[in-house]
Design a protein around this motif. Structure first.
Motif, PDB file in Angstrom:
ATOM      1  N   GLY A   1       0.780  -1.306   0.018  1.00 13.57           N
ATOM      2  CA  GLY A   1      -0.054   0.086  -0.088  1.00 13.57           C
ATOM      3  C   GLY A   1       0.752   1.173  -0.130  1.00 13.57           C
ATOM      4  N   GLN A   2       1.936   0.902   0.131  1.00 11.82           N
ATOM      5  CA  GLN A   2       2.943   2.274   0.030  1.00 11.82           C
ATOM      6  C   GLN A   2       3.944   2.026  -1.033  1.00 11.82           C
ATOM      7  N   SER A   3       5.311   2.956  -0.969  1.00 12.82           N
ATOM      8  CA  SER A   3       6.236   2.846  -1.740  1.00 12.82           C
ATOM      9  C   SER A   3       7.523   2.154  -1.357  1.00 12.82           C
ATOM     10  N   TYR A   4       7.917   1.192  -1.907  1.00 14.73           N
ATOM     11  CA  TYR A   4       9.062   0.300  -1.264  1.00 14.73           C
ATOM     12  C   TYR A   4      10.246   0.294  -2.324  1.00 14.73           C
ATOM     13  N   ALA A   5      11.432   0.403  -1.858  1.00 14.09           N
ATOM     14  CA  ALA A   5      12.619   0.633  -2.803  1.00 14.09           C
ATOM     15  C   ALA A   5      13.459  -0.486  -2.581  1.00 14.09           C
ATOM     16  N   PRO A   6      14.214  -0.727  -3.629  1.00 11.90           N
ATOM     17  CA  PRO A   6      15.085  -1.956  -3.541  1.00 11.90           C
ATOM     18  C   PRO A   6      16.397  -1.671  -2.886  1.00 11.90           C
ATOM     19  N   ARG A   7      16.398  -1.256  -1.403  1.00  9.84           N
ATOM     20  CA  ARG A   7      17.638  -0.642  -1.107  1.00  9.84           C
ATOM     21  C   ARG A   7      17.587  -1.269   0.486  1.00  9.84           C
ATOM     22  N   VAL A   8      18.701  -1.442   1.361  1.00  8.78           N
ATOM     23  CA  VAL A   8      19.171  -1.994   2.542  1.00  8.78           C
ATOM     24  C   VAL A   8      19.610  -0.992   3.431  1.00  8.78           C
ATOM     25  N   PHE A   9      19.298  -0.607   4.371  1.00 11.40           N
ATOM     26  CA  PHE A   9      19.922   0.235   5.276  1.00 11.40           C
ATOM     27  C   PHE A   9      21.539  -0.366   5.849  1.00 11.40           C
ATOM     28  N   THR A  10      22.321   0.269   5.857  1.00 12.79           N
ATOM     29  CA  THR A  10      23.719  -0.149   6.548  1.00 12.79           C
ATOM     30  C   THR A  10      24.028   0.662   7.787  1.00 12.79           C
ATOM     31  N   GLY A  11      25.026   0.406   8.508  1.00 13.74           N
ATOM     32  CA  GLY A  11      25.393   1.090   9.497  1.00 13.74           C
ATOM     33  C   GLY A  11      24.728   0.805  10.624  1.00 13.74           C
ATOM     34  N   GLY A  12      24.749   1.759  11.667  1.00 14.08           N
ATOM     35  CA  GLY A  12      23.981   1.710  13.113  1.00 14.08           C
ATOM     36  C   GLY A  12      22.629   1.672  13.049  1.00 14.08           C
ATOM     37  N   VAL A  13      22.049   1.828  14.536  1.00  6.98           N
ATOM     38  CA  VAL A  13      20.694   1.642  14.597  1.00  6.98           C
ATOM     39  C   VAL A  13      20.009   3.123  14.078  1.00  6.98           C
ATOM     40  N   THR A  14      20.904   4.052  14.121  1.00 14.67           N
ATOM     41  CA  THR A  14      20.116   5.376  13.634  1.00 14.67           C
ATOM     42  C   THR A  14      20.655   5.831  12.441  1.00 14.67           C
ATOM     43  N   SER A  15      21.333   4.780  11.540  1.00  5.87           N
ATOM     44  CA  SER A  15      21.817   5.201  10.189  1.00  5.87           C
ATOM     45  C   SER A  15      20.909   5.392   9.073  1.00  5.87           C
ATOM     46  N   ASN A  16      21.381   6.376   8.265  1.00  9.67           N
ATOM     47  CA  ASN A  16      20.571   6.665   7.087  1.00  9.67           C
ATOM     48  C   ASN A  16      21.452   6.311   5.769  1.00  9.67           C
ATOM     49  N   THR A  17      22.530   5.502   6.025  1.00  9.56           N
ATOM     50  CA  THR A  17      23.281   4.884   4.687  1.00  9.56           C
ATOM     51  C   THR A  17      22.435   3.732   4.089  1.00  9.56           C
ATOM     52  N   SER A  18      22.610   3.360   2.962  1.00 10.86           N
ATOM     53  CA  SER A  18      22.007   2.143   2.302  1.00 10.86           C
ATOM     54  C   SER A  18      22.748   1.659   1.103  1.00 10.86           C
ATOM     55  N   ILE A  19      22.619   0.427   0.859  1.00 12.68           N
ATOM     56  CA  ILE A  19      23.278  -0.004  -0.506  1.00 12.68           C
ATOM     57  C   ILE A  19      21.961  -0.601  -1.296  1.00 12.68           C
ATOM     58  N   PRO A  20      22.041  -0.759  -2.656  1.00 14.23           N
ATOM     59  CA  PRO A  20      21.024  -1.390  -3.538  1.00 14.23           C
ATOM     60  C   PRO A  20      21.065  -2.820  -3.545  1.00 14.23           C
TER      61      PRO A  20
END
Length: 345
Positions: free
Chosen positions: A221-240
Protein backbone atom coordinates in the motif's frame (compact mmCIF):
# COMPACT_ATOMS: atom_id res chain seq x y z
CA UNK A 1 0.11 27.94 7.62
CA UNK A 2 -3.00 26.35 6.06
CA UNK A 3 -3.20 23.78 8.85
CA UNK A 4 -2.83 26.52 11.48
CA UNK A 5 -5.63 28.56 9.93
CA UNK A 6 -7.87 25.50 9.70
CA UNK A 7 -7.29 24.74 13.38
CA UNK A 8 -8.16 28.33 14.37
CA UNK A 9 -11.36 28.28 12.30
CA UNK A 10 -12.34 24.94 13.88
CA UNK A 11 -11.76 26.29 17.39
CA UNK A 12 -13.76 29.41 16.60
CA UNK A 13 -16.63 27.25 15.31
CA UNK A 14 -16.62 25.17 18.49
CA UNK A 15 -16.68 28.28 20.67
CA UNK A 16 -19.57 29.76 18.66
CA UNK A 17 -21.56 26.51 18.89
CA UNK A 18 -21.18 26.30 22.67
CA UNK A 19 -22.22 29.91 23.09
CA UNK A 20 -25.27 29.46 20.88
CA UNK A 21 -26.48 26.33 22.67
CA UNK A 22 -26.30 27.95 26.09
CA UNK A 23 -25.07 26.48 29.34
CA UNK A 24 -28.09 24.22 29.94
CA UNK A 25 -27.78 22.44 26.58
CA UNK A 26 -24.00 22.39 26.73
CA UNK A 27 -24.10 20.43 29.97
CA UNK A 28 -23.71 16.72 29.17
CA UNK A 29 -23.95 13.56 31.25
CA UNK A 30 -20.93 14.65 33.23
CA UNK A 31 -22.59 17.84 34.45
CA UNK A 32 -20.20 20.56 35.58
CA UNK A 33 -17.14 18.51 34.59
CA UNK A 34 -18.41 18.33 31.01
CA UNK A 35 -19.04 22.04 30.89
CA UNK A 36 -15.57 22.84 32.23
CA UNK A 37 -14.03 20.94 29.32
CA UNK A 38 -15.37 23.47 26.82
CA UNK A 39 -13.34 26.06 24.94
CA UNK A 40 -12.19 28.92 27.17
CA UNK A 41 -10.24 32.12 26.65
CA UNK A 42 -6.46 31.70 26.70
CA UNK A 43 -4.79 32.40 30.02
CA UNK A 44 -2.61 35.51 30.08
CA UNK A 45 0.77 33.87 30.49
CA UNK A 46 2.82 36.87 29.44
CA UNK A 47 5.24 37.00 26.49
CA UNK A 48 6.47 33.81 24.87
CA UNK A 49 9.89 32.60 26.03
CA UNK A 50 11.39 33.38 22.63
CA UNK A 51 9.68 36.78 22.34
CA UNK A 52 12.67 38.66 23.68
CA UNK A 53 15.19 37.45 21.10
CA UNK A 54 17.34 40.22 19.60
CA UNK A 55 16.32 41.76 16.30
CA UNK A 56 17.61 39.89 13.27
CA UNK A 57 20.23 41.39 10.99
CA UNK A 58 20.42 41.62 7.21
CA UNK A 59 23.15 43.24 5.18
CA UNK A 60 21.99 45.80 2.60
CA UNK A 61 20.92 43.97 -0.55
CA UNK A 62 21.03 40.54 1.07
CA UNK A 63 17.27 39.81 0.95
CA UNK A 64 17.04 40.74 -2.73
CA UNK A 65 20.16 38.77 -3.58
CA UNK A 66 18.78 35.77 -1.69
CA UNK A 67 15.52 35.87 -3.63
CA UNK A 68 17.36 35.87 -6.97
CA UNK A 69 19.76 33.09 -6.00
CA UNK A 70 17.00 30.88 -4.58
CA UNK A 71 14.97 31.32 -7.77
CA UNK A 72 17.98 30.25 -9.84
CA UNK A 73 18.65 27.23 -7.62
CA UNK A 74 15.02 26.09 -7.83
CA UNK A 75 15.11 26.37 -11.63
CA UNK A 76 18.39 24.46 -11.79
CA UNK A 77 17.13 21.59 -9.59
CA UNK A 78 13.90 21.37 -11.57
CA UNK A 79 15.82 21.13 -14.83
CA UNK A 80 18.80 19.01 -13.76
CA UNK A 81 17.65 16.91 -10.80
CA UNK A 82 18.95 16.49 -7.27
CA UNK A 83 22.56 15.43 -7.79
CA UNK A 84 23.64 18.44 -5.74
CA UNK A 85 22.16 19.73 -2.50
CA UNK A 86 21.52 23.40 -1.70
CA UNK A 87 20.51 25.43 1.34
CA UNK A 88 20.46 29.24 1.27
CA UNK A 89 19.41 31.93 3.72
CA UNK A 90 20.33 35.23 5.32
CA UNK A 91 21.92 34.54 8.69
CA UNK A 92 19.95 36.78 11.05
CA UNK A 93 22.78 36.83 13.59
CA UNK A 94 25.46 38.05 11.17
CA UNK A 95 23.42 39.60 8.36
CA UNK A 96 25.38 37.63 5.76
CA UNK A 97 24.02 35.61 2.86
CA UNK A 98 24.86 31.88 3.32
CA UNK A 99 24.95 29.14 0.70
CA UNK A 100 25.50 25.50 1.69
CA UNK A 101 26.10 23.16 -1.25
CA UNK A 102 28.26 20.43 -2.72
CA UNK A 103 27.84 21.81 -6.25
CA UNK A 104 31.04 22.46 -8.25
CA UNK A 105 32.64 25.90 -8.19
CA UNK A 106 31.61 26.75 -11.76
CA UNK A 107 27.94 26.12 -11.01
CA UNK A 108 28.11 28.07 -7.75
CA UNK A 109 29.65 31.01 -9.59
CA UNK A 110 26.90 30.90 -12.20
CA UNK A 111 24.11 30.77 -9.62
CA UNK A 112 25.54 33.59 -7.49
CA UNK A 113 26.66 36.01 -10.22
CA UNK A 114 24.64 39.17 -9.54
CA UNK A 115 26.84 41.56 -11.48
CA UNK A 116 23.75 42.82 -13.34
CA UNK A 117 21.78 43.51 -10.15
CA UNK A 118 21.90 46.53 -7.85
CA UNK A 119 25.19 47.49 -6.23
CA UNK A 120 23.93 46.39 -2.81
CA UNK A 121 22.72 42.99 -4.06
CA UNK A 122 25.94 42.47 -6.00
CA UNK A 123 27.96 43.27 -2.88
CA UNK A 124 25.89 40.86 -0.79
CA UNK A 125 26.44 38.09 -3.33
CA UNK A 126 30.19 38.80 -3.48
CA UNK A 127 30.35 38.49 0.33
CA UNK A 128 28.40 35.23 0.40
CA UNK A 129 29.47 32.69 3.01
CA UNK A 130 29.95 29.41 1.16
CA UNK A 131 29.71 26.20 3.19
CA UNK A 132 30.97 23.15 1.36
CA UNK A 133 28.62 20.30 2.33
CA UNK A 134 25.32 18.94 1.05
CA UNK A 135 22.17 19.13 3.14
CA UNK A 136 20.35 15.78 3.19
CA UNK A 137 16.91 14.52 4.12
CA UNK A 138 16.60 13.72 7.82
CA UNK A 139 15.58 10.09 8.13
CA UNK A 140 17.07 6.90 9.45
CA UNK A 141 16.24 3.24 9.81
CA UNK A 142 13.99 3.93 12.83
CA UNK A 143 12.24 6.87 11.20
CA UNK A 144 12.13 5.89 7.53
CA UNK A 145 10.29 7.81 4.82
CA UNK A 146 8.93 6.58 1.47
CA UNK A 147 10.15 4.84 -0.55
CA UNK A 148 10.91 2.50 2.35
CA UNK A 149 14.12 0.43 2.65
CA UNK A 150 14.91 -2.99 4.08
CA UNK A 151 16.33 -3.11 7.60
CA UNK A 152 14.08 -0.33 8.89
CA UNK A 153 12.02 -0.27 12.08
CA UNK A 154 8.34 -1.26 11.90
CA UNK A 155 5.59 -0.77 14.45
CA UNK A 156 2.02 -1.95 14.86
CA UNK A 157 0.56 -1.44 18.32
CA UNK A 158 3.38 -2.21 20.75
CA UNK A 159 5.16 -4.68 18.47
CA UNK A 160 8.47 -3.80 16.82
CA UNK A 161 9.94 -5.67 13.86
CA UNK A 162 12.18 -4.91 10.89
CA UNK A 163 11.58 -4.64 7.16
CA UNK A 164 13.19 -7.15 4.83
CA UNK A 165 13.24 -6.50 1.08
CA UNK A 166 10.95 -5.25 -1.67
CA UNK A 167 9.19 -7.77 -3.95
CA UNK A 168 6.58 -7.78 -6.71
CA UNK A 169 3.76 -10.21 -7.34
CA UNK A 170 2.54 -11.50 -10.72
CA UNK A 171 0.47 -8.34 -11.23
CA UNK A 172 3.53 -6.15 -10.71
CA UNK A 173 2.36 -4.80 -7.35
CA UNK A 174 5.21 -4.02 -4.99
CA UNK A 175 5.36 -5.11 -1.34
CA UNK A 176 7.82 -5.25 1.55
CA UNK A 177 8.56 -8.65 3.13
CA UNK A 178 8.86 -9.16 6.88
CA UNK A 179 8.50 -12.05 9.32
CA UNK A 180 5.06 -13.68 9.58
CA UNK A 181 5.14 -13.71 13.38
CA UNK A 182 5.27 -9.91 13.47
CA UNK A 183 1.71 -8.75 12.65
CA UNK A 184 -1.76 -10.08 11.84
CA UNK A 185 -3.37 -9.89 8.41
CA UNK A 186 -4.97 -6.49 7.97
CA UNK A 187 -2.79 -4.81 10.59
CA UNK A 188 -1.84 -1.21 9.88
CA UNK A 189 1.93 -0.79 10.14
CA UNK A 190 3.86 2.44 10.64
CA UNK A 191 7.51 3.33 10.81
CA UNK A 192 9.00 2.72 14.24
CA UNK A 193 8.65 6.39 15.15
CA UNK A 194 4.99 6.33 14.11
CA UNK A 195 5.61 9.29 11.81
CA UNK A 196 4.76 7.54 8.53
CA UNK A 197 2.23 4.93 7.45
CA UNK A 198 4.13 1.88 6.20
CA UNK A 199 1.25 -0.19 4.81
CA UNK A 200 -1.15 -3.03 5.54
CA UNK A 201 -0.27 -6.68 6.21
CA UNK A 202 -1.42 -9.47 3.89
CA UNK A 203 -0.39 -13.01 2.89
CA UNK A 204 0.64 -13.95 6.42
CA UNK A 205 2.16 -17.44 6.52
CA UNK A 206 3.00 -19.06 9.87
CA UNK A 207 2.61 -22.55 11.42
CA UNK A 208 0.09 -21.30 13.98
CA UNK A 209 -1.90 -19.39 11.33
CA UNK A 210 -1.77 -21.37 8.07
CA UNK A 211 -0.20 -24.65 9.25
CA UNK A 212 2.80 -24.08 6.99
CA UNK A 213 6.40 -24.41 8.29
CA UNK A 214 7.29 -20.88 7.20
CA UNK A 215 7.51 -17.37 8.72
CA UNK A 216 6.69 -14.58 6.25
CA UNK A 217 4.16 -11.90 5.34
CA UNK A 218 3.81 -8.93 3.01
CA UNK A 219 3.19 -5.26 3.74
CA UNK A 220 1.63 -3.27 0.91
CA UNK A 221 0.00 0.00 0.00
CA UNK A 222 3.01 2.33 0.08
CA UNK A 223 6.24 2.83 -1.87
CA UNK A 224 9.09 0.34 -1.30
CA UNK A 225 12.62 0.64 -2.69
CA UNK A 226 15.20 -2.06 -3.51
CA UNK A 227 17.67 -0.85 -0.88
CA UNK A 228 18.89 -2.01 2.54
CA UNK A 229 19.98 0.19 5.44
CA UNK A 230 23.62 -0.22 6.43
CA UNK A 231 25.47 1.11 9.47
CA UNK A 232 24.16 1.57 13.01
CA UNK A 233 20.69 1.71 14.51
CA UNK A 234 20.15 5.38 13.55
CA UNK A 235 21.99 5.23 10.23
CA UNK A 236 20.58 6.63 7.00
CA UNK A 237 23.17 4.98 4.74
CA UNK A 238 22.07 2.19 2.41
CA UNK A 239 23.07 -0.03 -0.50
CA UNK A 240 21.05 -1.29 -3.47
CA UNK A 241 19.70 -4.81 -3.77
CA UNK A 242 21.24 -6.43 -6.82
CA UNK A 243 19.98 -10.01 -6.65
CA UNK A 244 18.43 -12.74 -4.48
CA UNK A 245 19.12 -16.45 -4.17
CA UNK A 246 20.13 -19.32 -1.89
CA UNK A 247 22.74 -19.17 0.86
CA UNK A 248 25.97 -21.21 0.72
CA UNK A 249 27.15 -23.25 3.72
CA UNK A 250 30.58 -22.14 4.89
CA UNK A 251 30.44 -18.59 3.54
CA UNK A 252 31.64 -16.46 6.46
CA UNK A 253 30.65 -12.88 5.71
CA UNK A 254 26.86 -12.78 5.59
CA UNK A 255 25.17 -9.70 7.03
CA UNK A 256 21.88 -8.94 8.69
CA UNK A 257 20.26 -5.52 8.95
CA UNK A 258 17.58 -4.65 11.51
CA UNK A 259 16.26 -1.96 13.86
CA UNK A 260 17.69 -3.44 17.07
CA UNK A 261 21.30 -4.22 16.20
CA UNK A 262 21.78 -2.31 12.95
CA UNK A 263 23.92 -3.88 10.27
CA UNK A 264 26.21 -6.69 11.38
CA UNK A 265 28.38 -8.85 9.12
CA UNK A 266 30.86 -11.68 9.59
CA UNK A 267 28.16 -14.34 9.92
CA UNK A 268 28.92 -17.90 8.80
CA UNK A 269 26.13 -20.04 7.32
CA UNK A 270 26.41 -23.43 9.03
CA UNK A 271 23.28 -25.01 7.50
CA UNK A 272 20.62 -24.32 4.87
CA UNK A 273 18.26 -27.13 5.88
CA UNK A 274 17.81 -26.49 9.59
CA UNK A 275 14.64 -26.35 11.64
CA UNK A 276 13.72 -23.85 14.36
CA UNK A 277 10.70 -24.26 16.66
CA UNK A 278 9.49 -21.27 18.67
CA UNK A 279 6.23 -20.16 20.30
CA UNK A 280 4.80 -19.70 16.79
CA UNK A 281 5.60 -23.25 15.67
CA UNK A 282 8.28 -25.13 13.73
CA UNK A 283 9.81 -23.66 10.58
CA UNK A 284 11.95 -25.51 8.07
CA UNK A 285 14.06 -25.42 6.08
CA UNK A 286 15.86 -22.43 7.57
CA UNK A 287 19.34 -20.99 7.23
CA UNK A 288 21.38 -21.33 10.43
CA UNK A 289 24.24 -18.92 11.04
CA UNK A 290 26.69 -17.98 13.77
CA UNK A 291 29.57 -15.57 14.29
CA UNK A 292 29.54 -11.84 14.88
CA UNK A 293 26.63 -10.04 16.54
CA UNK A 294 23.56 -12.29 16.34
CA UNK A 295 20.17 -10.74 15.64
CA UNK A 296 18.01 -9.82 18.65
CA UNK A 297 14.37 -9.08 19.43
CA UNK A 298 12.99 -6.51 17.00
CA UNK A 299 15.37 -7.62 14.23
CA UNK A 300 12.75 -10.14 13.03
CA UNK A 301 12.03 -9.60 9.37
CA UNK A 302 15.32 -7.81 8.80
CA UNK A 303 17.33 -8.49 5.67
CA UNK A 304 19.92 -11.31 5.55
CA UNK A 305 22.39 -10.88 2.71
CA UNK A 306 25.88 -11.04 1.30
CA UNK A 307 27.33 -7.80 -0.04
CA UNK A 308 30.09 -6.53 -2.28
CA UNK A 309 30.83 -3.30 -4.12
CA UNK A 310 27.69 -3.79 -6.24
CA UNK A 311 25.29 -3.99 -3.31
CA UNK A 312 23.27 -6.56 -1.36
CA UNK A 313 22.60 -10.14 -2.48
CA UNK A 314 19.51 -11.14 -0.53
CA UNK A 315 19.42 -14.62 1.01
CA UNK A 316 16.34 -14.25 3.23
CA UNK A 317 15.10 -12.53 6.37
CA UNK A 318 15.76 -13.02 10.07
CA UNK A 319 13.11 -14.98 12.03
CA UNK A 320 14.77 -16.16 15.27
CA UNK A 321 17.95 -16.21 17.34
CA UNK A 322 19.44 -17.58 20.53
CA UNK A 323 22.20 -19.76 21.91
CA UNK A 324 24.80 -18.14 19.68
CA UNK A 325 22.85 -18.89 16.47
CA UNK A 326 20.60 -16.91 14.19
CA UNK A 327 17.85 -18.38 11.98
CA UNK A 328 16.72 -17.11 8.61
CA UNK A 329 13.70 -17.72 6.39
CA UNK A 330 15.34 -18.48 3.04
CA UNK A 331 14.53 -16.27 0.05
CA UNK A 332 14.09 -19.39 -2.09
CA UNK A 333 11.18 -20.47 0.14
CA UNK A 334 9.66 -16.98 0.18
CA UNK A 335 9.67 -16.67 -3.59
CA UNK A 336 8.12 -20.10 -4.17
CA UNK A 337 5.54 -19.81 -1.37
CA UNK A 338 4.29 -16.32 -2.18
CA UNK A 339 4.98 -16.30 -5.91
CA UNK A 340 6.99 -13.08 -5.75
CA UNK A 341 10.11 -11.74 -7.41
CA UNK A 342 12.85 -9.63 -5.84
CA UNK A 343 13.00 -5.96 -6.76
CA UNK A 344 16.50 -4.79 -7.71
CA UNK A 345 17.89 -1.34 -8.33
Amino acid sequence: MFKARTALVALAAVALTLTTLGSAQAQGPGGEKDREAGVSAPRNAGPAPDGTAPQTLAAPGAPGALETIQSRIAAYVEGHGTDYGFASYVDGTTGKLVLQTDAPDALVAELTDLSGASAAENAAADAIELRRSAPVDTFDRRDDSPPFYGGGGLRSGNSLCSSGYAVTNSAGTRFMVTAGHCYANGAAVTTESGANAYGTVSNRRLPTVTNEPVDMELIGGQSYAPRVFTGGVTSNTSIPIVSAGGAVVGYDDYCHSGRTTGENCGHTATSIDGQVCTQTGCKSPVIVYNGGTISQGGDSGGTFYAKNSSGAWVRGHVIAGGGGNGYVQPWTVVSSTLGVNIVTG
